[in-house]
Motif scaffolding. Structure first.
Motif, PDB file in Angstrom:
ATOM      1  N   GLY A  77       0.818  -1.213   0.000  1.00 25.45           N
ATOM      2  CA  GLY A  77       0.000   0.000   0.000  1.00 25.45           C
ATOM      3  C   GLY A  77       0.844   1.251   0.000  1.00 25.45           C
ATOM      4  N   ASP A  78       1.902   1.272   0.819  1.00 26.62           N
ATOM      5  CA  ASP A  78       2.807   2.427   0.855  1.00 26.62           C
ATOM      6  C   ASP A  78       3.477   2.643  -0.499  1.00 26.62           C
ATOM      7  OD1 ASP A  78       2.210   2.860   3.515  1.00 26.62           O
ATOM      8  OD2 ASP A  78       4.049   1.930   4.275  1.00 26.62           O
ATOM      9  N   THR A  79       3.915   1.543  -1.118  1.00 27.31           N
ATOM     10  CA  THR A  79       4.560   1.634  -2.428  1.00 27.31           C
ATOM     11  C   THR A  79       3.598   2.207  -3.466  1.00 27.31           C
ATOM     12  OG1 THR A  79       6.020  -0.220  -1.936  1.00 27.31           O
ATOM     13  CG2 THR A  79       5.670   0.288  -4.263  1.00 27.31           C
ATOM     14  N   ILE A  80       2.380   1.718  -3.466  1.00 29.60           N
ATOM     15  CA  ILE A  80       1.385   2.177  -4.441  1.00 29.60           C
ATOM     16  C   ILE A  80       1.054   3.652  -4.218  1.00 29.60           C
ATOM     17  CG2 ILE A  80      -1.025   1.896  -5.163  1.00 29.60           C
ATOM     18  CD1 ILE A  80      -0.574  -1.168  -4.638  1.00 29.60           C
ATOM     19  N   ARG A  81       0.931   4.080  -2.982  1.00 29.17           N
ATOM     20  CA  ARG A  81       0.616   5.482  -2.696  1.00 29.17           C
ATOM     21  C   ARG A  81       1.727   6.430  -3.152  1.00 29.17           C
ATOM     22  NH1 ARG A  81      -2.174   2.926   1.275  1.00 29.17           N
ATOM     23  NH2 ARG A  81      -0.450   2.747   2.766  1.00 29.17           N
ATOM     24  N   ARG A  82       2.947   5.936  -3.286  1.00 24.28           N
ATOM     25  CA  ARG A  82       4.050   6.776  -3.761  1.00 24.28           C
ATOM     26  C   ARG A  82       4.048   6.948  -5.284  1.00 24.28           C
ATOM     27  NH1 ARG A  82       6.816   4.591   0.759  1.00 24.28           N
ATOM     28  NH2 ARG A  82       7.568   2.766  -0.353  1.00 24.28           N
ATOM     29  N   LEU A  83       3.253   6.156  -5.984  1.00 26.00           N
ATOM     30  CA  LEU A  83       3.179   6.270  -7.438  1.00 26.00           C
ATOM     31  C   LEU A  83       2.337   7.482  -7.820  1.00 26.00           C
ATOM     32  CD1 LEU A  83       2.444   2.517  -8.266  1.00 26.00           C
ATOM     33  CD2 LEU A  83       4.653   3.672  -8.387  1.00 26.00           C
ATOM     34  N   ASP A  84       2.591   8.025  -9.016  1.00 20.26           N
ATOM     35  CA  ASP A  84       1.741   9.120  -9.481  1.00 20.26           C
ATOM     36  C   ASP A  84       0.344   8.559  -9.779  1.00 20.26           C
ATOM     37  OD1 ASP A  84       1.458   8.525 -12.511  1.00 20.26           O
ATOM     38  OD2 ASP A  84       3.638   8.503 -12.227  1.00 20.26           O
ATOM     39  N   ASP A  85      -0.630   9.453  -9.875  1.00 15.26           N
ATOM     40  CA  ASP A  85      -2.036   9.035 -10.021  1.00 15.26           C
ATOM     41  C   ASP A  85      -2.261   8.124 -11.216  1.00 15.26           C
ATOM     42  OD1 ASP A  85      -2.670  10.483  -7.784  1.00 15.26           O
ATOM     43  OD2 ASP A  85      -3.545  12.173  -8.872  1.00 15.26           O
ATOM     44  N   GLU A  86      -1.680   8.469 -12.353  1.00 13.82           N
ATOM     45  CA  GLU A  86      -1.890   7.682 -13.569  1.00 13.82           C
ATOM     46  C   GLU A  86      -1.338   6.272 -13.411  1.00 13.82           C
ATOM     47  OE1 GLU A  86      -0.812   7.736 -18.330  1.00 13.82           O
ATOM     48  OE2 GLU A  86      -0.544   9.564 -17.142  1.00 13.82           O
ATOM     49  N   THR A  87      -0.154   6.163 -12.857  1.00  9.16           N
ATOM     50  CA  THR A  87       0.455   4.852 -12.644  1.00  9.16           C
ATOM     51  C   THR A  87      -0.349   4.051 -11.614  1.00  9.16           C
ATOM     52  OG1 THR A  87       2.610   5.820 -13.147  1.00  9.16           O
ATOM     53  CG2 THR A  87       2.611   3.650 -12.102  1.00  9.16           C
ATOM     54  N   ARG A  88      -0.748   4.722 -10.543  1.00  2.99           N
ATOM     55  CA  ARG A  88      -1.513   4.071  -9.479  1.00  2.99           C
ATOM     56  C   ARG A  88      -2.839   3.515 -10.017  1.00  2.99           C
ATOM     57  NH1 ARG A  88      -3.081   8.173  -6.200  1.00  2.99           N
ATOM     58  NH2 ARG A  88      -0.889   8.613  -5.806  1.00  2.99           N
ATOM     59  N   ASP A  89      -3.444   4.219 -10.956  1.00  7.55           N
ATOM     60  CA  ASP A  89      -4.709   3.761 -11.532  1.00  7.55           C
ATOM     61  C   ASP A  89      -4.544   2.491 -12.358  1.00  7.55           C
ATOM     62  OD1 ASP A  89      -6.063   5.828 -10.353  1.00  7.55           O
ATOM     63  OD2 ASP A  89      -6.099   7.086 -12.160  1.00  7.55           O
ATOM     64  N   ASN A  90      -3.300   2.130 -12.670  1.00  6.30           N
ATOM     65  CA  ASN A  90      -3.037   0.964 -13.511  1.00  6.30           C
ATOM     66  C   ASN A  90      -2.512  -0.226 -12.724  1.00  6.30           C
ATOM     67  OD1 ASN A  90      -3.777   1.987 -16.099  1.00  6.30           O
ATOM     68  ND2 ASN A  90      -2.010   3.330 -15.951  1.00  6.30           N
ATOM     69  N   ILE A  91      -2.814  -0.256 -11.419  1.00 11.99           N
ATOM     70  CA  ILE A  91      -2.335  -1.367 -10.599  1.00 11.99           C
ATOM     71  C   ILE A  91      -3.420  -1.818  -9.641  1.00 11.99           C
ATOM     72  CG2 ILE A  91      -1.311   0.022  -8.757  1.00 11.99           C
ATOM     73  CD1 ILE A  91       1.111  -1.992  -8.967  1.00 11.99           C
ATOM     74  N   GLN A  92      -3.433  -3.112  -9.353  1.00 15.30           N
ATOM     75  CA  GLN A  92      -4.364  -3.683  -8.377  1.00 15.30           C
ATOM     76  C   GLN A  92      -3.647  -4.787  -7.617  1.00 15.30           C
ATOM     77  OE1 GLN A  92      -7.598  -5.262 -10.747  1.00 15.30           O
ATOM     78  NE2 GLN A  92      -6.157  -6.161 -12.174  1.00 15.30           N
ATOM     79  N   VAL A  93      -4.102  -5.022  -6.395  1.00 16.62           N
ATOM     80  CA  VAL A  93      -3.531  -6.072  -5.554  1.00 16.62           C
ATOM     81  C   VAL A  93      -4.651  -7.046  -5.202  1.00 16.62           C
ATOM     82  CG1 VAL A  93      -2.342  -6.625  -3.408  1.00 16.62           C
ATOM     83  CG2 VAL A  93      -1.866  -4.444  -4.563  1.00 16.62           C
ATOM     84  N   LEU A  94      -4.453  -8.313  -5.524  1.00 13.51           N
ATOM     85  CA  LEU A  94      -5.413  -9.349  -5.165  1.00 13.51           C
ATOM     86  C   LEU A  94      -4.900 -10.078  -3.935  1.00 13.51           C
ATOM     87  CD1 LEU A  94      -6.202 -10.851  -8.694  1.00 13.51           C
ATOM     88  CD2 LEU A  94      -7.237  -8.856  -7.545  1.00 13.51           C
ATOM     89  N   TYR A 111     -11.031  -6.567   5.125  1.00 16.07           N
ATOM     90  CA  TYR A 111      -9.582  -6.629   5.359  1.00 16.07           C
ATOM     91  C   TYR A 111      -8.824  -5.952   4.216  1.00 16.07           C
ATOM     92  CZ  TYR A 111      -5.088  -8.736   6.673  1.00 16.07           C
ATOM     93  OH  TYR A 111      -3.777  -8.939   7.054  1.00 16.07           O
ATOM     94  N   ALA A 112      -9.136  -6.317   2.974  1.00 19.95           N
ATOM     95  CA  ALA A 112      -8.439  -5.743   1.818  1.00 19.95           C
ATOM     96  C   ALA A 112      -8.679  -4.240   1.708  1.00 19.95           C
ATOM     97  CB  ALA A 112      -8.873  -6.452   0.538  1.00 19.95           C
ATOM     98  N   ASP A 113      -9.912  -3.813   1.960  1.00 19.75           N
ATOM     99  CA  ASP A 113     -10.239  -2.386   1.867  1.00 19.75           C
ATOM    100  C   ASP A 113      -9.396  -1.539   2.813  1.00 19.75           C
ATOM    101  OD1 ASP A 113     -12.154  -2.914  -0.052  1.00 19.75           O
ATOM    102  OD2 ASP A 113     -13.874  -2.601   1.281  1.00 19.75           O
ATOM    103  N   ALA A 114      -8.976  -2.109   3.934  1.00 19.48           N
ATOM    104  CA  ALA A 114      -8.194  -1.359   4.921  1.00 19.48           C
ATOM    105  C   ALA A 114      -6.830  -0.932   4.382  1.00 19.48           C
ATOM    106  CB  ALA A 114      -8.012  -2.197   6.183  1.00 19.48           C
ATOM    107  N   PHE A 115      -6.341  -1.605   3.334  1.00 27.47           N
ATOM    108  CA  PHE A 115      -5.011  -1.293   2.804  1.00 27.47           C
ATOM    109  C   PHE A 115      -5.042  -0.302   1.647  1.00 27.47           C
ATOM    110  CE2 PHE A 115      -4.557  -5.339   4.991  1.00 27.47           C
ATOM    111  CZ  PHE A 115      -3.480  -5.051   5.804  1.00 27.47           C
ATOM    112  N   GLY A 116      -6.211  -0.026   1.094  1.00 29.01           N
ATOM    113  CA  GLY A 116      -6.318   0.943   0.023  1.00 29.01           C
ATOM    114  C   GLY A 116      -7.295   0.517  -1.048  1.00 29.01           C
ATOM    115  N   PRO A 117      -7.695   1.453  -1.896  1.00 30.59           N
ATOM    116  CA  PRO A 117      -8.692   1.158  -2.926  1.00 30.59           C
ATOM    117  C   PRO A 117      -8.197   0.204  -4.019  1.00 30.59           C
ATOM    118  CG  PRO A 117      -7.824   3.377  -3.199  1.00 30.59           C
ATOM    119  CD  PRO A 117      -7.274   2.852  -1.910  1.00 30.59           C
ATOM    120  N   GLU A 118      -6.896   0.011  -4.115  1.00 28.41           N
ATOM    121  CA  GLU A 118      -6.350  -0.893  -5.140  1.00 28.41           C
ATOM    122  C   GLU A 118      -6.411  -2.364  -4.709  1.00 28.41           C
ATOM    123  OE1 GLU A 118      -4.680   3.102  -5.146  1.00 28.41           O
ATOM    124  OE2 GLU A 118      -4.505   1.538  -3.632  1.00 28.41           O
TER     125      GLU A 118
END
Length: 193
Positions: A77-94, A111-118
């Motif tokens: 989640g921390d790694t994803i939040r450091r990405l720019d918006d466009e890049t972040r919109d192109n990633i998901q975590v299952l 549980y998953a929602d607690a880590f972020g929208p991705e």
């Protein structure tokens, strides 16, 4: 002739420079594409192909995990939040649960929602969980239940990364430097589109 040979050598060297390998463990030749049948947090049946179109990170764990799962998912989640918006919109975590008896669709969603929208929580019946863990060579084992019925699950802590077409690309282990994992995740999320 000499100029032609020199031009050929230069093009090979330049091609070699642009052919970057992953900083983490490259698995594109040894792991199969993203494929599963599971249940999402809404109780709907979903398949691996439903998640194509974005770079996908897959982590196997369980919501009652006291340490490894929350630490790994928080880092992602921390790694994803450091990405720019466009890049972040192109990633998901299952997040795929290996504890389906306790991890209902509602539990994995919360549980998953607690880590972020991705983050997306997935579960299923034991046969479906075994099918996907066997596919990706994930070992897990249930510990003895205590007097309250609680138990630990020993499981792998690796994160699998798939491209937008669902092809396996790299594997992040705990032993990889965080900077290498971040660089690979950023590169994967920035590819294509």
């Amino acid at each position: 002739m000499y100029k032609l040979l020199l031009a050929g050598v230069a093009s090979v060297l330049l091609a070699g420079c642009s052919d970057q390998s992953w900083r983490t463990t490259d698995i594109d030749d040894i792991m199969p594409p993203l494929d599963f049948t599971l249940i999402d947090g809404e109780g709907e049946t979903v398949h691996g192909e439903d998640y194509q179109g974005k770079a996908t990170l897959v982590y196997f764990g369980y919501t009652f995990c006291p340490d490894v799962c929350p630490i790994t998912l928080a880092r992602l989640g921390d790694t994803i939040r450091r990405l720019d918006d466009e890049t972040r919109d192109n990633i998901q975590v299952l997040f795929i649960s290996v504890d389906p008896s306790r991890d209902t669709p509602e539990v994995v969603k919360r549980y998953a929602d607690a880590f972020g929208p991705e983050f997306v929580g997935l579960t299923g019946n034991q046969a479906d969980i075994d099918a996907v863990t066997n596919r990706y060579r994930i070992a897990y084992e249930y510990g003895e239940a205590n007097e309250d019925g609680d138990y630990l699950v020993t499981h792998s802590s690796a994160v699998f990364a798939f491209d937008r077409e669902g092809q396996a690309q790299f594997l992040v282990r705990d032993s990889h430097p965080v900077s290498d994992a971040e660089a690979d995740i950023k590169r994967l999320a920035s590819q294509g589109g």
